[in-house]
Enzyme design. Sequence first.
Site, PDB file in Angstrom:
ATOM      1  CD  GLU A 153      -2.898  -1.541   2.271  1.00  0.00           C
ATOM      2  OE1 GLU A 153      -3.000  -0.599   3.222  1.00  0.00           O
ATOM      3  OE2 GLU A 153      -3.597  -2.371   2.437  1.00  0.00           O
ATOM      4  CG  ASN A 194      -0.897  -6.980  -1.018  1.00  0.00           C
ATOM      5  OD1 ASN A 194      -1.367  -7.443  -1.851  1.00  0.00           O
ATOM      6  ND2 ASN A 194      -1.329  -6.949   0.289  1.00  0.00           N
ATOM      7  CG  HIS A 230     -10.405  -5.482   0.802  1.00  0.00           C
ATOM      8  ND1 HIS A 230     -10.435  -6.328   1.833  1.00  0.00           N
ATOM      9  CD2 HIS A 230      -8.883  -5.074   0.748  1.00  0.00           C
ATOM     10  CE1 HIS A 230      -9.299  -6.843   2.094  1.00  0.00           C
ATOM     11  NE2 HIS A 230      -8.368  -6.224   1.729  1.00  0.00           N
ATOM     12  CD  GLU A 259      -5.068  -7.554   1.860  1.00  0.00           C
ATOM     13  OE1 GLU A 259      -5.819  -6.985   2.149  1.00  0.00           O
ATOM     14  OE2 GLU A 259      -3.909  -7.311   1.669  1.00  0.00           O
ATOM     15  CG  ASP A 261     -13.052  -8.623   1.959  1.00  0.00           C
ATOM     16  OD1 ASP A 261     -12.933  -7.742   1.039  1.00  0.00           O
ATOM     17  OD2 ASP A 261     -12.805  -8.644   3.149  1.00  0.00           O
TER      18      ASP A 261
HETATM   19  O1  9MR Z   1      -7.620  -7.813   8.498  1.00  0.00           O
HETATM   20  C1  9MR Z   1      -6.714  -7.050   9.120  1.00  0.00           C
HETATM   21  C2  9MR Z   1      -7.512  -6.500  10.618  1.00  0.00           C
HETATM   22  O2  9MR Z   1      -7.268  -7.572  11.400  1.00  0.00           O
HETATM   23  C3  9MR Z   1      -6.345  -5.377  11.250  1.00  0.00           C
HETATM   24  O3  9MR Z   1      -6.955  -4.899  12.344  1.00  0.00           O
HETATM   25  C4  9MR Z   1      -5.885  -4.497   9.958  1.00  0.00           C
HETATM   26  C5  9MR Z   1      -5.411  -3.284  10.504  1.00  0.00           C
HETATM   27  O4  9MR Z   1      -5.114  -2.382   9.371  1.00  0.00           O
HETATM   28  O5  9MR Z   1      -5.399  -5.021   8.878  1.00  0.00           O
HETATM   29  C6  9MR Z   1      -6.335  -5.865   8.521  1.00  0.00           C
HETATM   30  O6  9MR Z   1      -5.757  -6.409   7.043  1.00  0.00           O
HETATM   31  C7  9MR Z   1      -5.371  -5.476   6.138  1.00  0.00           C
HETATM   32  C8  9MR Z   1      -4.232  -6.008   5.540  1.00  0.00           C
HETATM   33  O7  9MR Z   1      -3.170  -6.153   6.087  1.00  0.00           O
HETATM   34  C9  9MR Z   1      -3.606  -5.040   4.224  1.00  0.00           C
HETATM   35  N1  9MR Z   1      -4.830  -4.701   3.339  1.00  0.00           N
HETATM   36  C10 9MR Z   1      -6.076  -4.160   4.128  1.00  0.00           C
HETATM   37  C11 9MR Z   1      -6.437  -5.215   5.023  1.00  0.00           C
HETATM   38  C12 9MR Z   1      -7.877  -4.886   5.750  1.00  0.00           C
HETATM   39  O8  9MR Z   1      -7.616  -3.742   6.412  1.00  0.00           O
END
Ligand code: 9MR
Length: 345
Positions: A153, A194, A230, A259, A261
């Site tokens: 990101e 990513n 997402h 990722e 969903d």
């Molecule tokens: O799913 C993850 C969640 O449990 C955490 O609280 C969050 C913190 O920002 O990160 C989520 O996973 C992220 C991933 O690592 C990177 N892309 C976005 C995902 C959803 O926020």
Amino acid sequence: MKIISFIFLFTFFLGCKREEISICDDSIGLFTFSSYPIGTAIDIIELGNDPLYKSIAIKQFNSITPENIFKAEYLHPEPLFFNWTEADSLVSFCQNNNKRLHGHTLIWHQQLPQWILDYQGSTSDWEQLMKVHIQTIMTHFKNKVTAWDVVNEAFNEDGTLRNSIWKQKIGVSYIEKAFLYAKEADPNALLFYNDFNLESNPTKRNSVLALLNNLRNRGVKIDGIGIQMHISNYYPESTQIANSFQEIVDDNYKIHVSELDISVNPLGKDIVPSETLFNEQANLLGTVVINYNKIPKQYQYGITFWGISDKNSWIRSFYNREDYPLLYDDNYLPKPCYCKLLRTL
Ligand code: 9MR
């Protein structure tokens, strides 16, 4: 004769599989129907506490991404201390159950430990910090982790570079350096960039591709792009998905739908979860998979879902809204999108 018996048995076997597909039976793993890996993000707490969660993870998926425990705040909580305990237990889980492990993530602006946020030092001190962080982790997991999200990101939606702590302290070259350090630590690991919205935002995608192509032209090893996806019932369109896959493949990067969903309630309204919503969700998943099936095999790193059941999804807690974005419902029953996936793989 042997060939004829083989064809007969093979057709019979396929026939059995198809029959099971038509009644949407989840007793046979998704991945057994797929020519590329099907993954899920794993929450280590659920894995330890919930036998049903664990059994679905084992049965349905053959690639695992740690949802949180490979992030800097968990793995590297103090400057001179790395906490391997939970991560190593996930490694054992993957080895015991023959699952691919995908490393997520080395360099990100979120989920950093306080000591990194507070760190004072020169540009070269920060480069050293980043190098030690990347290389200690990758060396520890050498031959256990197939691929890494080296940088996560790094771009804004308008295509400019995010002003993350890494960019502030090291400058724009932090991305190049991260990939160089990663290759040095484990030349056999696949290295990914990513990010989110790459399927729907061509401005951002073009900037990402321009930067990665530029680095590659200078000899930096970058194997693939994680396109998080997402997404929601209402967005993106099939043509956007197809175009994004095509452009990434044209530039010779593997694609990890990393990722996935599908939100059914992106605006956080009061909703009644209905068959219509779930069928729309299933159709969009079908569209993603049909488009992914079309890309050449050598670019298909796999499709990973960001969790197993709706009740474990990050979306509910993060956005504090009612939503049902995953393959299994709150009672671990397969949803229409699961059935669609089974039929489309
Ligand atoms: O799913 C993850 C969640 O449990 C955490 O609280 C969050 C913190 O920002 O990160 C989520 O996973 C992220 C991933 O690592 C990177 N892309 C976005 C995902 C959803 O926020």
